[in-house]
Design an enzyme around this catalytic site. Structure first.
Site, PDB file in Angstrom:
ATOM      1  N   ASP A 281       0.849  -1.199   0.000  1.00  0.00           N
ATOM      2  CA  ASP A 281       0.000   0.000   0.000  1.00  0.00           C
ATOM      3  C   ASP A 281       0.880   1.243   0.000  1.00  0.00           C
ATOM      4  OD1 ASP A 281      -2.301   1.522  -0.005  1.00  0.00           O
ATOM      5  OD2 ASP A 281      -2.561   1.468   2.155  1.00  0.00           O
ATOM      6  N   ASP A 298       3.209   2.476   8.111  1.00  0.00           N
ATOM      7  CA  ASP A 298       2.022   1.664   7.826  1.00  0.00           C
ATOM      8  C   ASP A 298       2.388   0.440   6.994  1.00  0.00           C
ATOM      9  OD1 ASP A 298      -0.530   0.773   7.832  1.00  0.00           O
ATOM     10  OD2 ASP A 298      -1.303   2.234   6.399  1.00  0.00           O
TER      11      ASP A 298
END
Length: 519
Positions: A281, A298
């Site tokens: 991502d 993340d």
């Protein structure tokens, strides 16, 4: 005649209250987290050797309430969105209740209070960001010298899951293959697995020297990590999407964006080759920027490079990176070129080596035409590559004859194949001499005569015959009598040495009995 003794009432057994909260606490094993019971007298000593059936059961629900009462003194140290913990508990507004239910449920609240009690963190005083899967809060800790240290606490949501596509990232993960099936059927176990996944991924990145938050502590769905931001006022570094780079001239601004683009490609390659991970991502929203340095954040959805979806995730990351820097005016490489650069296992992984490799890719690529038709053709090539099927194993190569007829540069899976030259066995005489000369002449081109080619083939066949000559098979049954006897004596001697370090049986029984009493 003596009268018969009156019947006595059986001992009172305090059964734990069968509520949903008790079941959750027992499943999460909260007692073992906060009370170890080390040094306490055993049950047999306290009750005079009563049998297991007569001993009263522990009221786990009451014990947890006592722990909550003891830890409540730390409640004032948790301040989220300028609200104290007592205000969050007492306020009956739907918005506040939803925030408390999603993040600060009873178990999460107890974990945070226990961290405060153990001085892992000293205070939580603000919110850094909120997302679909977790919230990140500012925290403070103090070292042995009393110095203030900024921390970040990431709390994963447990009740209302806004991010429900975790199965795509967990299924096929070799690190969690033994427990992933159970986790997919239980949302709470999935959250725990998801937090552990990001903690381990951050460890890999931090060990490899990739700029990222330092993982410090993890307990269930609460992770403590290093703070990326200004330690004086508690403001986090801005995202790359919100960064504005302004140089003295337009050329300096474009050069800075190009330098960041090259650095990010190098980080993606190091993440793939050294850490064995694909981000999954990667975009301008999951990258922080400060003083010319990019930080990767993340990584909970990051997968290993042998994951079944790793190729698709990598192409998606490349597309996001190229699209963002193209909007900033950077002359980006094609998606196909970046993919081969990241997955090439023969290149360098140090900073200077990767920078030289990227400069070489810019120098050796065909010149770009400024016409709209040429740009459209390049965009079509990127779209074809993004939707093209790339086999991850050789079993997925169906038309092998057709693939062998293609050029090497057009094979998308070329990085998975071995080199064309197979290393030959040592000691072969065909490497040097007339055989080697004829073989080299055969490789130079079509100028050599047919007789030289035939002699080279004959020498090559002789070398292969030496390499594949028949050898004695393995196994003890193929050994002669003397070798069998020597092997038998060696095994006996090894077992004799091992018995010297073996624990006596009476000592082992005492240790086993002592461990049973502690339980």
């Amino acid at each position: 005649m003596t009268p018969a003794p009156e019947p006595q009432d059986p001992p009172t057994i305090h059964e734990p209250v069968a509520t949903e909260q008790t079941d959750d606490i027992s499943d999460w094993d909260v007692e073992s987290d906060y009370e170890d019971g080390y040094g306490a007298p055993s049950k047999s000593q306290a009750q005079g050797g009563a049998s297991a059936a007569d001993r009263p059961k522990i009221n786990a629900h009451a014990r947890i309430d006592d722990q909550m009462t003891d830890l409540a003194r730390h409640a004032s140290k948790i301040r989220l969105d300028n609200l104290t913990m007592q205000q969050i508990f007492r306020d009956k507004d739907r918005t506040d209740n939803a925030t408390s239910d999603q993040v600060l449920d009873n178990h999460t609240r107890m974990i945070i209070l226990n961290m405060l009690n153990r001085n892992i963190i000293s205070e939580i005083y603000g919110t850094i960001s909120t997302g679909k899967e977790a919230n990140v809060y500012n925290a403070v800790a103090y070292d042995n010298n009393g110095e203030r240290i900024e921390r970040a606490v990431k709390v994963y949501k447990t009740i209302i899951l806004g991010f429900k596509d975790r199965e795509r990232y967990l299924a096929g993960e070799q690190r969690f293959k033994t427990i992933v099936d159970k986790a997919l059927s239980a949302p709470r176990k999935m959250i725990k697995l998801w937090a552990e996944k990001e903690f381990r991924n951050l460890k890999r990145l931090h060990t490899a020297g990739i700029p990222c938050p330092e993982p410090i502590y993890l307990k269930y769905n609460v992770m403590v990590m290093g703070f990326l931001g200004d330690h004086t006022n508690g403001y986090a570094f801005p995202r790359l999407h919100d960064t504005k780079i302004t140089g003295e001239t337009l050329e300096e601004t474009e050069a800075e964006w190009r330098r960041l683009y090259i650095n990010l490609l190098s980080m993606m390659r190091r993440m793939y080759q050294v850490c064995g991970l694909v981000h999954g991502d990667l975009s301008e929203y999951n990258i922080l920027y400060n003083e010319g340095v990019l930080y990767i954040i993340d990584v909970s959805q990051s997968v290993e490079h042998d994951h079944i979806e790793a190729t698709n995730f990598l192409r998606m990351d490349i597309r996001n990176v190229n699209d963002f820097f193209a909007r900033r005016g950077v002359d980006t490489l094609s998606d196909r070129t970046v993919y081969h650069f990241i997955t090439d296992s023969t290149g360098a992984v140090d900073e200077n080596g990767m920078r030289k490799a990227i400069d070489n890719l810019y120098a050796t690529r065909p010149p770009l035409a400024e016409s709209e038709e040429a740009r459209a053709e390049q965009e079509i090539d990127n779209q074809v590559f993004r939707n093209q099927f790339i086999p991850t194993t050789l079993e997925e190569v169906y038309n092998l004859e057709v693939e062998l007829g293609k050029k090497v540069d057009t094979r998308l899976y070329q990085h998975m194949l071995a080199d064309s030259k197979v290393p030959e066995s040592t000691g072969g005489e065909h490497k040097s001499g007339e055989g080697g000369e004829s073989g080299s002449e055969d490789e130079e081109g079509d100028e050599g005569e047919s007789g030289e080619v035939e002699s080279g083939d004959e020498e090559r066949e002789e070398g292969e015959g030496d390499r594949f000559e028949k050898k004695r098979p393995r196994g003890k049954k193929h050994l002669d009598k003397a070798e069998k006897h020597a092997h038998k004596m060696a095994v006996k001697e090894a077992k004799r040495e091992k018995r010297k370090e073996k624990m006596p049986k009476h000592v082992k029984k005492k240790l086993v009995a002592a461990n049973k009493k502690r339980k």
